[in-house]
Every structure is written in structure tokens, then in C-alpha cells.
Design a protein around this motif. Structure first.
Motif, mmCIF file in Angstrom:
data_model
loop_
_atom_site.group_PDB
_atom_site.id
_atom_site.type_symbol
_atom_site.label_atom_id
_atom_site.label_comp_id
_atom_site.label_asym_id
_atom_site.label_seq_id
_atom_site.Cartn_x
_atom_site.Cartn_y
_atom_site.Cartn_z
ATOM 1 N N ASP A 238 0.837 -1.207 0.000
ATOM 2 C CA ASP A 238 0.000 0.000 0.000
ATOM 3 C C ASP A 238 0.871 1.256 0.000
ATOM 4 O OD1 ASP A 238 -2.111 -1.666 0.282
ATOM 5 O OD2 ASP A 238 -2.754 -0.945 2.244
ATOM 6 N N GLN B 12 4.596 1.199 -0.290
ATOM 7 C CA GLN B 12 5.778 1.128 -1.163
ATOM 8 C C GLN B 12 5.431 1.217 -2.637
ATOM 9 O OE1 GLN B 12 9.087 -1.589 -0.811
ATOM 10 N NE2 GLN B 12 8.046 -2.560 0.879
ATOM 11 N N LYS C 123 -0.946 -13.646 11.023
ATOM 12 C CA LYS C 123 -0.580 -12.591 10.074
ATOM 13 C C LYS C 123 0.413 -11.599 10.681
ATOM 14 C CE LYS C 123 -2.720 -8.663 10.255
ATOM 15 N NZ LYS C 123 -3.111 -7.510 9.527
ATOM 16 N N LEU D 170 13.276 -14.138 3.066
ATOM 17 C CA LEU D 170 13.195 -15.146 4.111
ATOM 18 C C LEU D 170 12.606 -16.426 3.517
ATOM 19 C CD1 LEU D 170 13.432 -15.654 7.144
ATOM 20 C CD2 LEU D 170 11.322 -14.397 7.458
ATOM 21 N N TRP E 45 7.150 -17.674 6.171
ATOM 22 C CA TRP E 45 7.520 -17.403 4.783
ATOM 23 C C TRP E 45 8.015 -18.665 4.082
ATOM 24 C CZ3 TRP E 45 6.501 -12.667 2.603
ATOM 25 C CH2 TRP E 45 6.162 -11.662 3.498
ATOM 26 N N TYR F 133 -2.026 -14.093 4.414
ATOM 27 C CA TYR F 133 -3.346 -13.776 3.884
ATOM 28 C C TYR F 133 -4.394 -14.760 4.427
ATOM 29 C CZ TYR F 133 -1.116 -10.607 0.484
ATOM 30 O OH TYR F 133 -0.419 -9.591 -0.112
ATOM 31 N N TYR G 246 -17.626 -8.409 3.069
ATOM 32 C CA TYR G 246 -16.241 -7.955 3.266
ATOM 33 C C TYR G 246 -15.257 -9.109 3.141
ATOM 34 C CZ TYR G 246 -11.909 -6.659 5.530
ATOM 35 O OH TYR G 246 -10.571 -6.488 5.799
ATOM 36 N N LEU H 60 -12.373 -9.398 0.497
ATOM 37 C CA LEU H 60 -10.991 -9.464 0.982
ATOM 38 C C LEU H 60 -10.254 -10.659 0.371
ATOM 39 C CD1 LEU H 60 -8.939 -8.283 3.109
ATOM 40 C CD2 LEU H 60 -9.746 -10.061 4.650
ATOM 41 N N LEU I 274 -9.447 -9.793 -3.158
ATOM 42 C CA LEU I 274 -8.398 -8.766 -3.154
ATOM 43 C C LEU I 274 -7.029 -9.381 -2.870
ATOM 44 C CD1 LEU I 274 -7.891 -5.443 -2.709
ATOM 45 C CD2 LEU I 274 -7.610 -6.217 -0.376
ATOM 46 N N TRP J 270 14.261 -14.562 -6.997
ATOM 47 C CA TRP J 270 12.836 -14.839 -6.747
ATOM 48 C C TRP J 270 12.490 -16.258 -7.205
ATOM 49 C CZ3 TRP J 270 9.621 -12.959 -3.443
ATOM 50 C CH2 TRP J 270 8.255 -13.278 -3.537
ATOM 51 N N TYR K 40 13.605 -18.622 -4.653
ATOM 52 C CA TYR K 40 12.666 -18.641 -3.512
ATOM 53 C C TYR K 40 11.405 -19.455 -3.868
ATOM 54 C CZ TYR K 40 9.299 -16.794 -0.079
ATOM 55 O OH TYR K 40 8.335 -16.664 0.899
#
Ligand code: NDP
Length: 442
Positions: free
Chosen positions: A263, A265, A318, A362, A367, A375, A399, A403, A406, A426, A429
Motif C-alpha cells: 500500500d 511502497q 498474520k 526469508l 515465509w 493472507y 467484506y 478481501l 483482493l 525470486w 525462492y
């Protein structure tokens, strides 16, 4: 100036950039108002809403719902003005340590005052004291004027986004700004990543101190309304509101961690994020509690306890995952997770200035389970505060469904961003942690 075409997900999708963006801008404001109206006047039932549209016609129905609240009201604008003033004073004047956000691709390092939790305690405390205890105002008045407040917030956000659009083009605050050449897309996505107005960091204010801070005050007002209507507050309302208050208090306790999220960055200060936090959060994130006002359901102590415990465990998942990422980077990889030294990948990338940089990915703890396993906690937590509404209507679950969509979309979007940024690191990972959100499924 950087061209946003180079660094965001949507611009790779021409449909999203043009038709999609226009549809979002046109459809979201009436949707927010219609949700409020359905919850308040149609028993929270989408079936009743459907019948309303069949009876009145779709556009005429929207007009009948929206017109009376379109411009807000004197009371609504006054409530918003007081809230904005108090929150700006808190943001600027409350003490707090200086913290730094991640350095942008153009080399700008945002600076924040870490006083969010204090601001949260004071905001909720003052609302409780002045509204519930001293009766200086009726705390239910926000519920009573909520439609007008949403109408006023729509107008305010539209105008504010226009100002931000021009500011980002002609007076950007940082070099991470500029136009894509498509005014519609620029209005939607924003032209400035970290705009400041009169010394106020716009996204810090809109996302945290307006959107997120409005949430606890709104649901407390809904509690007051239920008390006013029925003389008591139902256990379903208590469970739902307590879980939401815990969620928001965790957000503010770790507000500085939020400065590392997409949101802040990634998303420029445009309609997508600014309207989203100033109208969509108040209107949609609070829907379950709003619905419960007129549905004082009894759910009993056992179900209440199960929901509270499950909700807290979800929040733990989370929050702990967010902390693991922040702490491993803060300690330059020398960090223990679940009793052992964390496994990491030192990933190199080249920033927008062509400089080689290094970051840490990580591969351990949460992770190491899935790339966005937090999420799951986010969605389950929201489900726990929706379930007290039981299963009479779909609205209290809107909602959590929104969510889920989203976040699954966000997981894909983040993958695109990270693959572009980290390349082979990436891929390495992803080889170790192949699933985006749910191991074995997605
Ligand atoms: P994430 O917490 O998923 O962070 C994504 C970023 O973390 C990536 O862009 C990358 O940034 C970095 N990263 C990715 N993989 C790794 C790794 N293995 N190790 C270390 N860093 C990594 O971002 P979100 O903004 O999506 O979520 C933040 C929180 O906000 C979550 O708890 C989420 O549930 C919540 N949220 C809530 C929403 C709501 O509406 N209720 C909406 C969205 C999020 P970098 O460039 O720094 O490497």
C-alpha cells in the motif's frame, strides 16, 4: 521522473488500464452507498435490494438511494472536519520515535513519527469518554448520519484525488512521481508515491489516521445505536466488535510495519488507494457491525469463545509473519525463527538509478510455508468477526469475500513485482516455497 508504466502491475494489462479503470471509478462510489442503504433500510438483504431495483428500475433506484445523501449534510461535514482536525493534530503533535520507510527506487527514504498506537488509544478513549460516559454527544449519531457521511466522503475524496493528480505532475514531493501519459490512469493510480501537503505525509494520514482510525469509531457508534434501539448490546455484536478492535489495535501497534507494505511502497496516492481508504474502508470494512445493529443475534458463550480464540490465532499468524520479515531484515539476516537461525536468500537487484542493491528474502518460518501465508490469517480473522451474523443474509460476509478476492489478486500482483525486482533470486525462492497462499492448493 519515473514512469509508472515501468513499475506497476496494472499497466501490463491494457484492459485494466482503460475500461477496467473507468468501470472501477464509476461503479465503486454508488456501490459503497448502496451497501450502506441495503444494510440500513433493506434488512441487509441483497434479495430485497434486487426487488427494490426491479420495482424502481436500476438507474432510478440508484438515484433514489444516492441523491438524498450525495452532497452529505452540515452534520456530516462537521463530523468529518472535527475528525480530520483531531487526527492531524495527533499525527503532528503526539510524541513518537522517528522511523524510516524503505528507500524508494529513486533513492528517497520516507520519514515517519511512530505515534500511531498512542493516537489510536486517544481517539478511541476520547470517543468513549465524551460519547458514552460524559454524553457530550450521542455516539450513535455517526450511525444516524452514516449515509450523509459517505456521500460527503465521496465528494471529498474525488476532489482530493484531483488535487493530488495535479500536485504529482507539477509539484511532486519526491522523484518517485510522474505521469504515464494517460490522465484517466494517472487519476486512478496517482502521480506521486509519497506526496506531502502542508507537512503532512498524505498516505500516512489517509491510510492510517483516516481510513483505519475511522473503523473503530464507526463500529463503536454502531454499538451505541444497538444499545439505543434495544436497550442492550447483543453478544454477536460484542464478539464482532471486540475482534475488530483487536485487529485495528494490532495495526496501530505495528503501524511502522505498515510502511513496508505494498500500500505504501507500491501504490501511488491516487483514486485506487485514497478513495479506497477514505470511503471503501468506512463503508465496507464495517459492514458486519453495521448489519448487526438491527440484527441483535444471540450466539451464546461457547460459540463466542471459539470465535474470539480463532480470531486471535488468525491475527497472530498474520502479525507474526509480518514481524518475521521486518525483523530478519532489521537484523541483516542474523535472526532466529522458531528456535533456529533463519534460512534466507540474499537477493541482489538493480534500483531505478542503476545502482546494485541487496535485500533479504526469508525462506523460513511462515515465509517457508507459502509466500503469502499471512493472507490466510487475514481472511480467517475477518471470517471470525463475520460469523456472529450467522446465516440469515449474505451482506455480513461481503467484506470477507471481497478481501479474499483482493488478497488472491494481490498475491499475484506481488509475485509479478518481486519477479521483476529480484529475477533469479525470486525463482530460487519460488522453487523452495512453491505456493503463493495455501500450500498444496494455490
Ligand atoms: P506482504 O506482507 O505480503 O509483503 C510483500 C513484500 O514483502 C514484497 O513486495 C517484498 O517486498 C517482500 N517480500 C516478499 N517475499 C519475501 C520474503 N520471502 N522475505 C522477505 N520479504 C519478502 O505485503 P502486503 O502489503 O500484501 O501485506 C501486508 C499486511 O497487510 C498483511 O498482513 C496483509 O494480510 C495485510 N493486508 C490487509 C488488507 C486488508 O484490506 N485488510 C489488504 C492488504 C494487505 P520488497 O520489495 O521489500 O522485497
Amino acid at each position: 521522473m519515473s514512469n509508472p508504466k515501468n513499475n506497476n502491475y496494472y499497466t501490463n494489462h491494457p484492459f485494466m488500464r482503460n475500461i477496467g479503470v473507468l468501470l472501477i471509478i464509476l461503479l465503486t462510489p454508488p456501490s459503497a452507498i448502496v451497501f450502506w442503504y441495503t444494510s440500513q433500510n433493506l434488512n441487509g438483504s441483497f434479495m430485497e435490494l434486487f426487488r427494490f431495483f426491479v420495482e424502481h428500475g436500476f438507474f432510478s433506484g440508484i438515484y433514489q438511494i444516492w441523491a438524498p445523501v450525495f452532497w452529505g449534510s452540515k452534520t456530516a461535514w462537521t463530523i468529518i472536519a472535527i475528525f480530520v482536525t483531531v487526527e492531524i493534530i495527533f499525527l503532528k503533535l503526539l510524541p513518537g520515535k522517528t522511523v524510516y520507510g524503505p528507500t524508494t527506487p529513486k533513492g528517497y527514504t520516507p520519514v515517519y513519527k511512530n505515534n500511531g498506537f498512542l493516537a489510536f488509544l486517544l481517539s478511541v478513549g476520547l470517543f468513549w469518554l465524551l460519547g458514552f460516559q460524559l454524553k457530550v454527544f450521542n455516539p450513535a449519531m455517526i450511525y444516524d448520519h452514516f449515509g450523509e457521511i459517505l456521500g460527503a466522503l465521496n465528494i471529498f475524496s474525488w476532489l482530493f484525488c484531483i488535487i493530488l493528480y495535479f500536485k504529482g505532475i507539477y509539484r511532486p514531493t519526491t522523484p518517485d512521481s510522474g505521469s504515464s501519459g494517460n490522465p484517466l490512469f494517472d487519476y486512478y493510480w496517482g502521480t506521486d508515491l509519497y506526496p506531502h501537503i502542508f507537512g503532512v505525509n498524505v498516505k500516512h494520514f489517509t491510510n492510517c489516521r483516516f481510513g483505519m482510525m475511522s473503523w473503530p469509531l464507526l463500529i463503536l457508534s454502531f454499538v451505541a445505536k444497538q444499545q439505543e434501539l434495544y436497550g442492550s448490546v447483543s453478544d454477536s455484536m460484542i464478539v464482532s466488535v471486540v475482534l475488530q478492535l483487536i485487529y485495528v489495535s494490532i495495526f496501530f501497534f505495528y503501524e511502522s510495519g505498515y510502511f513496508n507494505t505494498m500500500d505504501i511502497q507500491e501504490d501511488r496516492a491516487g483514486y485506487y488507494i485514497v478513495w479506497g481508504v477514505m470511503v471503501w474502508i468506512p463503508a465496507v470494512y464495517t459492514l458486519t457491525a453495521h448489519y448487526l445493529v438491527k440484527h441483535p443475534l444471540h450466539i451464546g458463550p461457547v460459540f463466542s469463545a471459539v470465535l474470539i480464540i480463532a480470531g486471535i490465532l488468525s491475527f497472530y499468524n498474520k502479525t507474526s509473519m509480518n514481524r518475521q520479515r521486518i525483523n530478519v531484515r532489521k537484523n541483516n539476516g542474523n535472526y532466529k525463527i522458531w528456535g533456529h537461525k533463519a534460512k534466507i536468500i540474499r537477493a541482489e537487484y538493480v534500483d531505478d538509478n542503476g545502482k546494485k542493491q541487496e535485500s533479504i528474502l526469508l525462506v523460513d518460518g511462515w515465509w517457508g510455508i507459502a509466500r503469502h501465508f499471512h493472507y490466510v490469517g487475514e481472511v480467517l480473522g475477518a471470517l471470525c468477526w463475520s460469523l456472529p451474523a450467522l446465516f440469515e443474509n449474505f451482506m455480513p460476509y461481503f467484506y470477507v469475500i471481497y478481501l479474499t478476492i483482493l488478497l488472491f489478486h494481490r498475491a499475484k500482483r506481488d509475485d509479478v513485482k518481486c519477479r521483476r525486482k529480484y529475477g533469479k533470486y525470486w525463482d530460487e525462492y519460488c522453487k523452495e516455497v512453491p505456493y503463493k497462499v495455501i500450500p498444496g492448493i494455490f
